[in-house]
Design a protein around this motif. Structure first.
Motif, PDB file in Angstrom:
ATOM      1  N   LYS A  77       0.700  -1.340   0.156  1.00 26.06           N
ATOM      2  CA  LYS A  77       0.107  -0.029  -0.100  1.00 26.06           C
ATOM      3  C   LYS A  77       0.928   1.204  -0.052  1.00 26.06           C
ATOM      4  N   ARG A  78       2.204   1.191   0.609  1.00 24.60           N
ATOM      5  CA  ARG A  78       2.766   2.261   0.716  1.00 24.60           C
ATOM      6  C   ARG A  78       3.691   2.583  -0.381  1.00 24.60           C
ATOM      7  N   CYS A  79       3.575   4.034  -0.976  1.00 27.64           N
ATOM      8  CA  CYS A  79       4.390   4.452  -2.299  1.00 27.64           C
ATOM      9  C   CYS A  79       5.075   5.644  -1.932  1.00 27.64           C
ATOM     10  N   ASP A  85      -4.349  19.281  -5.852  1.00 33.03           N
ATOM     11  CA  ASP A  85      -3.071  19.135  -6.215  1.00 33.03           C
ATOM     12  C   ASP A  85      -2.870  18.163  -7.498  1.00 33.03           C
ATOM     13  N   GLY A  86      -3.919  17.150  -7.492  1.00 30.32           N
ATOM     14  CA  GLY A  86      -3.912  16.203  -8.699  1.00 30.32           C
ATOM     15  C   GLY A  86      -3.867  17.065  -9.955  1.00 30.32           C
ATOM     16  N   CYS A  87      -4.941  17.729 -10.058  1.00 28.02           N
ATOM     17  CA  CYS A  87      -5.227  18.569 -11.201  1.00 28.02           C
ATOM     18  C   CYS A  87      -4.194  19.655 -11.434  1.00 28.02           C
ATOM     19  N   PHE A  88      -3.486  19.982 -10.517  1.00 26.09           N
ATOM     20  CA  PHE A  88      -2.558  21.279 -10.556  1.00 26.09           C
ATOM     21  C   PHE A  88      -1.481  20.441 -11.384  1.00 26.09           C
ATOM     22  N   MET A  89      -1.111  19.075 -10.978  1.00 27.24           N
ATOM     23  CA  MET A  89       0.003  18.430 -11.271  1.00 27.24           C
ATOM     24  C   MET A  89      -0.254  18.257 -12.966  1.00 27.24           C
ATOM     25  N   LEU A  90      -1.507  17.718 -12.872  1.00 24.59           N
ATOM     26  CA  LEU A  90      -1.827  17.337 -14.342  1.00 24.59           C
ATOM     27  C   LEU A  90      -1.429  18.632 -15.387  1.00 24.59           C
ATOM     28  N   GLU A  91      -2.013  19.693 -15.032  1.00 25.58           N
ATOM     29  CA  GLU A  91      -2.026  21.031 -15.872  1.00 25.58           C
ATOM     30  C   GLU A  91      -0.517  21.230 -15.922  1.00 25.58           C
ATOM     31  N   VAL A  92       0.490  21.208 -14.879  1.00 21.39           N
ATOM     32  CA  VAL A  92       1.621  21.199 -15.013  1.00 21.39           C
ATOM     33  C   VAL A  92       2.400  20.541 -16.353  1.00 21.39           C
ATOM     34  N   LEU A  93       1.928  19.319 -15.918  1.00 19.65           N
ATOM     35  CA  LEU A  93       2.835  18.251 -17.106  1.00 19.65           C
ATOM     36  C   LEU A  93       2.140  18.538 -18.596  1.00 19.65           C
ATOM     37  N   ARG A  94       0.860  18.650 -18.586  1.00 17.73           N
ATOM     38  CA  ARG A  94       0.455  19.091 -19.927  1.00 17.73           C
ATOM     39  C   ARG A  94       0.914  20.359 -20.409  1.00 17.73           C
ATOM     40  N   ASN A  95       0.866  21.342 -19.664  1.00 19.90           N
ATOM     41  CA  ASN A  95       1.494  22.606 -20.073  1.00 19.90           C
ATOM     42  C   ASN A  95       3.135  22.535 -20.714  1.00 19.90           C
ATOM     43  N   ASN A  96       3.823  21.653 -19.796  1.00 21.79           N
ATOM     44  CA  ASN A  96       5.219  21.339 -20.153  1.00 21.79           C
ATOM     45  C   ASN A  96       5.470  20.351 -21.284  1.00 21.79           C
ATOM     46  N   GLN A 150       9.251  13.815  -0.032  1.00 16.24           N
ATOM     47  CA  GLN A 150       8.043  13.958   0.743  1.00 16.24           C
ATOM     48  C   GLN A 150       7.181  14.931   0.036  1.00 16.24           C
ATOM     49  N   ASN A 151       7.028  14.972  -1.226  1.00 15.91           N
ATOM     50  CA  ASN A 151       6.344  15.997  -1.694  1.00 15.91           C
ATOM     51  C   ASN A 151       5.682  15.468  -2.985  1.00 15.91           C
ATOM     52  N   GLN A 152       4.970  14.101  -2.925  1.00 17.35           N
ATOM     53  CA  GLN A 152       4.578  13.327  -4.170  1.00 17.35           C
ATOM     54  C   GLN A 152       2.961  13.004  -3.845  1.00 17.35           C
ATOM     55  N   LEU A 153       2.607  12.735  -5.040  1.00 18.64           N
ATOM     56  CA  LEU A 153       1.202  12.331  -5.186  1.00 18.64           C
ATOM     57  C   LEU A 153       1.133  10.801  -5.635  1.00 18.64           C
ATOM     58  N   PRO A 154       0.070   9.926  -5.206  1.00 17.70           N
ATOM     59  CA  PRO A 154      -0.044   8.670  -5.604  1.00 17.70           C
ATOM     60  C   PRO A 154      -0.284   8.529  -7.143  1.00 17.70           C
ATOM     61  N   MET A 155       0.271   7.577  -7.911  1.00 18.39           N
ATOM     62  CA  MET A 155      -0.025   7.456  -9.184  1.00 18.39           C
ATOM     63  C   MET A 155      -1.489   7.105  -9.485  1.00 18.39           C
ATOM     64  N   LEU A 196      -4.080   8.372  -7.912  1.00 19.08           N
ATOM     65  CA  LEU A 196      -4.694   9.593  -8.042  1.00 19.08           C
ATOM     66  C   LEU A 196      -4.969  10.174  -9.205  1.00 19.08           C
ATOM     67  N   LEU A 197      -3.533  10.293  -9.920  1.00 20.97           N
ATOM     68  CA  LEU A 197      -3.673  10.943 -11.585  1.00 20.97           C
ATOM     69  C   LEU A 197      -4.330   9.938 -12.334  1.00 20.97           C
ATOM     70  N   THR A 198      -4.190   8.588 -12.248  1.00 22.99           N
ATOM     71  CA  THR A 198      -4.898   7.821 -13.054  1.00 22.99           C
ATOM     72  C   THR A 198      -6.420   7.822 -12.876  1.00 22.99           C
ATOM     73  N   LYS A 199      -6.891   8.127 -11.764  1.00 24.10           N
ATOM     74  CA  LYS A 199      -8.397   8.065 -11.397  1.00 24.10           C
ATOM     75  C   LYS A 199      -9.160   9.631 -12.266  1.00 24.10           C
ATOM     76  N   LEU A 200      -8.112  10.479 -11.906  1.00 24.02           N
ATOM     77  CA  LEU A 200      -8.667  11.880 -12.458  1.00 24.02           C
ATOM     78  C   LEU A 200      -8.720  11.654 -14.187  1.00 24.02           C
ATOM     79  N   LEU A 201      -7.623  11.162 -14.565  1.00 25.72           N
ATOM     80  CA  LEU A 201      -7.434  10.901 -16.084  1.00 25.72           C
ATOM     81  C   LEU A 201      -8.442  10.099 -16.594  1.00 25.72           C
ATOM     82  N   ASP A 202      -8.883   8.938 -15.726  1.00 17.52           N
ATOM     83  CA  ASP A 202      -9.945   7.997 -16.157  1.00 17.52           C
ATOM     84  C   ASP A 202     -11.266   8.705 -16.360  1.00 17.52           C
TER      85      ASP A 202
END
Length: 207
Positions: free
Chosen positions: A31-33, A128-139, A181-186, A188-194
């Motif tokens: 469970k831990r990542c 946090d998840g949507c912000f990270m996705l927007e950063v990745l997309r913009n980049n 110590q500044n990470q998001l679970p994969m 989370l990003l997968t569920k948002l994208l799905d």
């Protein structure tokens, strides 16, 4: 103090249950990542190596005074993400609620505040998840994609998602994204994208 014989019996009992214990341990560690850096490692000499300087992702540094200015931009990114997806916020919150405990379990030593207040935890996750996705997309946008309003719908002088922001602000954001110590679970990003992709599939079915 336990007697020596009690300790011997405890060890014997644990040996007999070794297979079960190993299964439980595996499930626990699976469970831990995202882990905390041991306090003994974070000293005054290298404290900046383990603490974000610009933006927080996840619960460990959330609410840091020097990180608060970025919360406004997370909120803006969420609005852009939702408007572009043609889907209500509730759809994403419901999708994350299905895996809320798994998201919590991803973090080692999660603060009780987040454990007990699932609503607060999910609000942080989606921001946090949507912000990270927007950063990745913009980049990662190509020149052709940047010409499409539906892909890059931020104004030309946006402080974060403009060409100026990409040149002068994004390097600091990306640096903080690499912090242990500044990470998001994969998950989370997968569920948002799905959830986001489902609306496009639905739209295709209408035509």
């Amino acid at each position: 103090m336990a007697r020596k014989d009690d300790w011997v019996e405890t060890i014997k009992d644990e040996l007999q249950r070794m297979d079960t214990i190993r299964t439980v341990e595996k499930q626990h560690w699976d469970k831990r990542c995202i882990y905390r850096v041991p306090a003994s490692v974070i000293t005054e000499l290298n404290v900046k190596a383990y603490k974000p300087q610009f933006v927080s992702f996840g619960p460990y540094h959330h609410g840091g005074y020097h990180l608060m200015p970025m919360e406004e931009h997370k909120h803006r990114a969420l609005l852009h993400f939702l408007k572009r997806s043609y889907k209500p916020l509730e759809s994403y919150l419901n999708a994350l609620a299905e895996v809320a405990q798994s998201l919590k379990d991803s973090y080692e030593s999660l603060d009780p505040v987040w454990e007990t207040d699932t609503g607060k935890f999910l609000r942080m996750m989606i921001l946090d998840g949507c912000f990270m996705l927007e950063v990745l997309r913009n980049n990662t946008q190509t020149a052709d994609q940047k010409s499409a309003q539906t892909v890059n719908d931020y104004v030309a002088n946006d402080p974060i998602f403009s060409n100026h922001g990409k040149l002068h602000i994004m390097p600091y954001i990306k640096r903080d994204m690499l912090m242990l110590q500044n990470q998001l679970p994969m998950l989370l990003l997968t569920k948002l994208l799905d959830e986001e992709t489902n609306v496009y599939q639905f739209s295709l079915c209408l035509f």
